[in-house]
Design a protein around this motif. Structure first.
Motif, short mmCIF file in Angstrom:
data_model
loop_
_atom_site.label_atom_id
_atom_site.label_comp_id
_atom_site.label_asym_id
_atom_site.label_seq_id
_atom_site.Cartn_x
_atom_site.Cartn_y
_atom_site.Cartn_z
N LYS A 188 -75.22 -58.80 -40.26
CA LYS A 188 -75.56 -59.72 -39.15
C LYS A 188 -74.54 -59.63 -38.02
N ASP A 189 -73.27 -59.43 -38.39
CA ASP A 189 -72.22 -59.31 -37.36
C ASP A 189 -72.39 -58.02 -36.57
N LEU A 190 -72.71 -56.95 -37.27
CA LEU A 190 -72.92 -55.66 -36.58
C LEU A 190 -74.13 -55.75 -35.66
N GLU A 191 -75.14 -56.49 -36.09
CA GLU A 191 -76.32 -56.69 -35.24
C GLU A 191 -75.92 -57.48 -33.98
N LEU A 192 -75.02 -58.44 -34.14
CA LEU A 192 -74.57 -59.24 -32.99
C LEU A 192 -73.84 -58.35 -31.97
N VAL A 193 -72.99 -57.46 -32.48
CA VAL A 193 -72.29 -56.52 -31.60
C VAL A 193 -73.33 -55.66 -30.87
N GLU A 194 -74.34 -55.21 -31.57
CA GLU A 194 -75.38 -54.39 -30.95
C GLU A 194 -76.12 -55.15 -29.85
N LYS A 195 -76.39 -56.43 -30.07
CA LYS A 195 -77.07 -57.25 -29.06
C LYS A 195 -76.21 -57.38 -27.80
N ALA A 196 -74.91 -57.56 -28.00
CA ALA A 196 -74.00 -57.64 -26.85
C ALA A 196 -73.98 -56.31 -26.10
N ARG A 197 -73.97 -55.21 -26.86
CA ARG A 197 -73.98 -53.88 -26.22
C ARG A 197 -75.28 -53.66 -25.46
N GLN A 198 -76.36 -54.13 -26.03
CA GLN A 198 -77.68 -53.95 -25.40
C GLN A 198 -77.75 -54.70 -24.07
N VAL A 199 -77.26 -55.93 -24.03
CA VAL A 199 -77.40 -56.72 -22.80
C VAL A 199 -76.54 -56.14 -21.67
N ILE A 200 -75.37 -55.60 -21.97
CA ILE A 200 -74.59 -55.01 -20.88
C ILE A 200 -75.11 -53.62 -20.52
N THR A 201 -75.60 -52.89 -21.49
CA THR A 201 -76.20 -51.57 -21.18
C THR A 201 -77.37 -51.74 -20.21
N GLU A 202 -78.17 -52.76 -20.43
CA GLU A 202 -79.36 -52.99 -19.59
C GLU A 202 -79.01 -53.59 -18.23
N VAL B 192 -69.52 -65.12 -32.28
CA VAL B 192 -69.66 -64.65 -30.90
C VAL B 192 -68.88 -63.34 -30.75
N VAL B 193 -69.36 -62.50 -29.85
CA VAL B 193 -68.65 -61.25 -29.55
C VAL B 193 -68.88 -60.90 -28.09
N ALA B 194 -67.88 -60.27 -27.48
CA ALA B 194 -68.01 -59.77 -26.11
C ALA B 194 -67.64 -58.30 -26.09
N VAL B 195 -68.36 -57.54 -25.28
CA VAL B 195 -68.09 -56.10 -25.17
C VAL B 195 -68.03 -55.72 -23.70
N ARG B 196 -67.25 -54.68 -23.40
CA ARG B 196 -67.10 -54.24 -22.01
C ARG B 196 -67.42 -52.75 -21.91
N GLY B 197 -67.98 -52.38 -20.75
CA GLY B 197 -68.25 -50.97 -20.51
C GLY B 197 -69.73 -50.71 -20.33
N GLN B 198 -70.02 -49.53 -19.79
CA GLN B 198 -71.40 -49.17 -19.47
C GLN B 198 -72.31 -49.25 -20.70
N TYR C 144 -75.67 -53.41 -16.68
CA TYR C 144 -74.39 -52.95 -16.17
C TYR C 144 -74.46 -52.72 -14.67
N ASP C 145 -73.47 -53.20 -13.94
CA ASP C 145 -73.44 -53.05 -12.48
C ASP C 145 -71.97 -53.01 -12.05
N LYS C 146 -71.49 -51.83 -11.78
CA LYS C 146 -70.07 -51.69 -11.44
C LYS C 146 -69.87 -51.79 -9.93
N VAL C 147 -70.94 -51.83 -9.14
CA VAL C 147 -70.83 -51.73 -7.69
C VAL C 147 -71.02 -53.07 -6.97
N ASP C 148 -72.13 -53.73 -7.18
CA ASP C 148 -72.46 -54.90 -6.37
C ASP C 148 -71.96 -56.22 -6.97
N TYR C 149 -72.32 -56.48 -8.19
CA TYR C 149 -71.98 -57.79 -8.77
C TYR C 149 -70.99 -57.72 -9.93
N LEU C 150 -70.57 -56.52 -10.25
CA LEU C 150 -69.54 -56.32 -11.26
C LEU C 150 -69.89 -56.93 -12.63
#
Ligand code: ZN
Length: 130
Positions: free
Chosen positions: A5-19, A74-80, A21-27
């Motif tokens: 379940k924890d690994l699934e949570l990490v995947e959900k966090a990765r999914q939301v930033i992957t979808e 809870v988990v937070a992830v950074r990057g594209q 991700y904006d490094k230019v306008d809203y960061l």
């Protein structure tokens, strides 16, 4: 030790930033996912301004907006692709200590991903030690 379940949570966090991700306008560079005690997962990305809001705050705000009050992890992830698991900032540590002190926060360590209790990330909260 992280479970499935924890690994699934990490995947959900990765999914939301992957979808989103904006490094230019809203960061939007950080994604977060929070799991409630009933198993539901809510996600968020950071909304950039001088003082946040951080992705954890957006995810927990989404959960609360949907009536949730009891949180498990809870988990937070950074990057594209959300490749980096981030420890919560000081402001988030305060929020986590207030809203979900006994919930787990998934963070990275020299031994890989681990989970720690939210209140352990903010020692001496609201206490004055002599
Ligand atoms: Zn934060």
């Amino acid at each position: 030790m992280l479970n499935k379940k924890d690994l699934e949570l990490v995947e959900k966090a990765r999914q939301v930033i992957t979808e989103n991700y904006d490094k230019v306008d809203y960061l939007h560079t950080v994604g977060a996912a929070v799991r409630c005690k009933n198993g539901k997962i809510y996600t968020g990305v950071n909304v950039y301004s001088l003082h946040g809001a951080c992705a954890e705050q957006v995810a927990i705000g989404a959960a609360i907006s949907n009536g949730e009050r009891e949180f498990e992890a809870v988990v937070a992830v950074r990057g594209q692709k959300g490749e980096e698991v981030l420890p919560p900032c000081g402001n988030c540590r305060q929020m986590l200590a207030d809203y979900m002190p006994k919930a787990y926060v998934i963070i990275d360590s020299k031994k890989g991903l681990i989970k720690v209790k939210a209140h352990d990330l903010l020692p001496f909260a609201y206490q004055v030690e002599a």
